[in-house]
Write a protein that holds these residues in place. Structure first.
Motif, PDB file in Angstrom:
ATOM      1  N   VAL A   1     -59.697 -51.607 -24.466  1.00 49.68           N
ATOM      2  CA  VAL A   1     -59.171 -51.046 -23.223  1.00 49.68           C
ATOM      3  C   VAL A   1     -58.412 -49.745 -23.447  1.00 49.68           C
ATOM      4  O   VAL A   1     -58.397 -48.882 -22.568  1.00 49.68           O
ATOM      5  CB  VAL A   1     -58.300 -52.060 -22.441  1.00 49.68           C
ATOM      6  N   LYS A   2     -57.811 -49.570 -24.609  1.00 53.13           N
ATOM      7  CA  LYS A   2     -57.127 -48.304 -24.899  1.00 53.13           C
ATOM      8  C   LYS A   2     -58.132 -47.161 -24.964  1.00 53.13           C
ATOM      9  O   LYS A   2     -57.864 -46.070 -24.464  1.00 53.13           O
ATOM     10  CB  LYS A   2     -56.319 -48.398 -26.196  1.00 53.13           C
ATOM     11  N   ASP A   3     -59.299 -47.410 -25.551  1.00 54.20           N
ATOM     12  CA  ASP A   3     -60.348 -46.387 -25.608  1.00 54.20           C
ATOM     13  C   ASP A   3     -60.870 -46.065 -24.208  1.00 54.20           C
ATOM     14  O   ASP A   3     -61.091 -44.905 -23.871  1.00 54.20           O
ATOM     15  CB  ASP A   3     -61.510 -46.844 -26.494  1.00 54.20           C
ATOM     16  N   VAL A   4     -61.068 -47.109 -23.400  1.00 50.19           N
ATOM     17  CA  VAL A   4     -61.541 -46.920 -22.025  1.00 50.19           C
ATOM     18  C   VAL A   4     -60.525 -46.102 -21.241  1.00 50.19           C
ATOM     19  O   VAL A   4     -60.884 -45.144 -20.540  1.00 50.19           O
ATOM     20  CB  VAL A   4     -61.808 -48.275 -21.327  1.00 50.19           C
ATOM     21  N   ALA A   5     -59.251 -46.453 -21.350  1.00 49.36           N
ATOM     22  CA  ALA A   5     -58.198 -45.733 -20.623  1.00 49.36           C
ATOM     23  C   ALA A   5     -58.155 -44.270 -21.030  1.00 49.36           C
ATOM     24  O   ALA A   5     -58.048 -43.380 -20.174  1.00 49.36           O
ATOM     25  CB  ALA A   5     -56.846 -46.402 -20.866  1.00 49.36           C
ATOM     26  N   GLN A   6     -58.267 -44.014 -22.312  1.00 50.20           N
ATOM     27  CA  GLN A   6     -58.237 -42.632 -22.791  1.00 50.20           C
ATOM     28  C   GLN A   6     -59.476 -41.868 -22.319  1.00 50.20           C
ATOM     29  O   GLN A   6     -59.381 -40.750 -21.841  1.00 50.20           O
ATOM     30  CB  GLN A   6     -58.144 -42.593 -24.312  1.00 50.20           C
ATOM     31  N   GLN A   7     -60.631 -42.504 -22.438  1.00 49.94           N
ATOM     32  CA  GLN A   7     -61.884 -41.861 -22.033  1.00 49.94           C
ATOM     33  C   GLN A   7     -61.876 -41.503 -20.545  1.00 49.94           C
ATOM     34  O   GLN A   7     -62.354 -40.440 -20.163  1.00 49.94           O
ATOM     35  CB  GLN A   7     -63.060 -42.785 -22.338  1.00 49.94           C
ATOM     36  N   LEU A   8     -61.328 -42.382 -19.706  1.00 49.17           N
ATOM     37  CA  LEU A   8     -61.336 -42.159 -18.261  1.00 49.17           C
ATOM     38  C   LEU A   8     -60.060 -41.496 -17.746  1.00 49.17           C
ATOM     39  O   LEU A   8     -59.983 -41.151 -16.565  1.00 49.17           O
ATOM     40  CB  LEU A   8     -61.559 -43.494 -17.534  1.00 49.17           C
ATOM     41  N   GLY A   9     -59.060 -41.348 -18.595  1.00 44.98           N
ATOM     42  CA  GLY A   9     -57.820 -40.701 -18.183  1.00 44.98           C
ATOM     43  C   GLY A   9     -56.996 -41.526 -17.213  1.00 44.98           C
ATOM     44  O   GLY A   9     -56.430 -40.996 -16.265  1.00 44.98           O
ATOM     45  N   VAL A  10     -56.918 -42.845 -17.465  1.00 46.07           N
ATOM     46  CA  VAL A  10     -56.150 -43.732 -16.592  1.00 46.07           C
ATOM     47  C   VAL A  10     -55.009 -44.375 -17.378  1.00 46.07           C
ATOM     48  O   VAL A  10     -55.049 -44.462 -18.606  1.00 46.07           O
ATOM     49  CB  VAL A  10     -57.031 -44.834 -15.959  1.00 46.07           C
ATOM     50  N   ASP A  11     -54.003 -44.843 -16.635  1.00 44.55           N
ATOM     51  CA  ASP A  11     -52.853 -45.500 -17.250  1.00 44.55           C
ATOM     52  C   ASP A  11     -53.039 -47.002 -17.390  1.00 44.55           C
ATOM     53  O   ASP A  11     -52.434 -47.626 -18.260  1.00 44.55           O
ATOM     54  CB  ASP A  11     -51.594 -45.244 -16.415  1.00 44.55           C
ATOM     55  N   HIS A  12     -53.861 -47.591 -16.491  1.00 40.91           N
ATOM     56  CA  HIS A  12     -54.013 -49.045 -16.467  1.00 40.91           C
ATOM     57  C   HIS A  12     -55.481 -49.433 -16.361  1.00 40.91           C
ATOM     58  O   HIS A  12     -56.284 -48.728 -15.725  1.00 40.91           O
ATOM     59  CB  HIS A  12     -53.244 -49.648 -15.291  1.00 40.91           C
ATOM     60  N   VAL A  13     -55.801 -50.573 -16.958  1.00 38.04           N
ATOM     61  CA  VAL A  13     -57.150 -51.131 -16.908  1.00 38.04           C
ATOM     62  C   VAL A  13     -57.031 -52.562 -16.391  1.00 38.04           C
ATOM     63  O   VAL A  13     -56.235 -53.351 -16.907  1.00 38.04           O
ATOM     64  CB  VAL A  13     -57.808 -51.129 -18.308  1.00 38.04           C
ATOM     65  N   LEU A  14     -57.807 -52.865 -15.353  1.00 38.83           N
ATOM     66  CA  LEU A  14     -57.856 -54.231 -14.832  1.00 38.83           C
ATOM     67  C   LEU A  14     -59.154 -54.856 -15.320  1.00 38.83           C
ATOM     68  O   LEU A  14     -60.237 -54.277 -15.148  1.00 38.83           O
ATOM     69  CB  LEU A  14     -57.823 -54.234 -13.299  1.00 38.83           C
ATOM     70  N   GLU A  15     -59.034 -56.006 -15.957  1.00 39.31           N
ATOM     71  CA  GLU A  15     -60.207 -56.729 -16.417  1.00 39.31           C
ATOM     72  C   GLU A  15     -60.048 -58.184 -16.029  1.00 39.31           C
ATOM     73  O   GLU A  15     -58.958 -58.627 -15.675  1.00 39.31           O
ATOM     74  CB  GLU A  15     -60.405 -56.583 -17.920  1.00 39.31           C
ATOM     75  N   GLY A  16     -61.144 -58.933 -16.068  1.00 40.22           N
ATOM     76  CA  GLY A  16     -61.035 -60.332 -15.706  1.00 40.22           C
ATOM     77  C   GLY A  16     -62.349 -61.060 -15.808  1.00 40.22           C
ATOM     78  O   GLY A  16     -63.339 -60.551 -16.339  1.00 40.22           O
ATOM     79  N   SER A  17     -62.330 -62.267 -15.264  1.00 40.94           N
ATOM     80  CA  SER A  17     -63.529 -63.096 -15.289  1.00 40.94           C
ATOM     81  C   SER A  17     -63.584 -63.940 -14.022  1.00 40.94           C
ATOM     82  O   SER A  17     -62.576 -64.144 -13.350  1.00 40.94           O
ATOM     83  CB  SER A  17     -63.543 -63.995 -16.522  1.00 40.94           C
ATOM     84  N   VAL A  18     -64.796 -64.407 -13.729  1.00 40.43           N
ATOM     85  CA  VAL A  18     -65.038 -65.251 -12.566  1.00 40.43           C
ATOM     86  C   VAL A  18     -65.866 -66.441 -13.020  1.00 40.43           C
ATOM     87  O   VAL A  18     -66.859 -66.273 -13.732  1.00 40.43           O
ATOM     88  CB  VAL A  18     -65.808 -64.477 -11.464  1.00 40.43           C
TER      89      VAL A  18
END
Length: 175
Positions: free
Chosen positions: A53-70
């Motif tokens: 998620v740190k890589d995703v946040a850096q790549q997209l320029g966001v502060d927070h990542v929401l993830e989950g499951s159903v």
């Protein structure tokens, strides 16, 4: 960014349900003035991938990542959601929701509000109302809508068969 939620149900047909939940959460969070939420199609580039998620946040320029499951079983659903700090990689907030499917709208509202609270965002009255607004209270119609939307998003462009299925599902939802 709201990453695609993992479908942990034994039924791969339920993938549309998890994807639709993510789309609704993305829409709800996008309605908040001053928020920056990554577009659904961009977020879905990560679908099916195991990501840092740190890589995703850096790549997209966001502060927070929401993830989950159903997980959906019969008339029950379990949704887990975790809001991750994009720089540190640790949990900012996490919760689990176990409900009857008749409460799916309430669950979506509850998750959206919990995320807003976790981010310490002060909502304007119309933003809070926008998060709670749904097009229908009929769970069966909403479920059919989700199936139709999934067909439209992942359908084959130029092929009339998926279009016919979408029309049939939408007519069924409207009755």
């Amino acid at each position: 960014v709201v990453l695609p939620f993992d479908n942990l149900s034994n039924d791969p047909e339920q993938e549309y349900f998890a994807d639709s939940l993510v789309e609704d959460l993305t829409t709800d969070l996008s309605r908040i003035v001053g928020s920056f939420v990554i577009a659904r199609n961009t977020a879905f580039m990560f679908k099916g991938q195991s990501v840092d998620v740190k890589d995703v946040a850096q790549q997209l320029g966001v502060d927070h990542v929401l993830e989950g499951s159903v997980r959906k079983s019969g008339n029950r659903v379990r949704i887990t959601a975790q809001l991750i700090d994009g720089k540190a990689g640790d949990h900012h907030w996490a919760d689990r929701y176990d409900r009857d499917l008749t409460d799916i709208f309430e669950i979506q509202d509850e998750i959206s509000k919990a995320i807003v609270d976790a981010l310490k965002i002060k909502l304007l009255p119309e933003e809070g109302q926008a998060i709670e607004t749904r097009g229908t209270d009929r769970v069966d119609a909403y479920n059919l809508f989700l199936m139709a939307r999934q067909q439209w998003v992942w359908g084959s462009w130029g092929n009339s068969r998926p279009d016919e299925i979408i029309v049939r599902i939408c007519k069924e939802a409207a009755t």
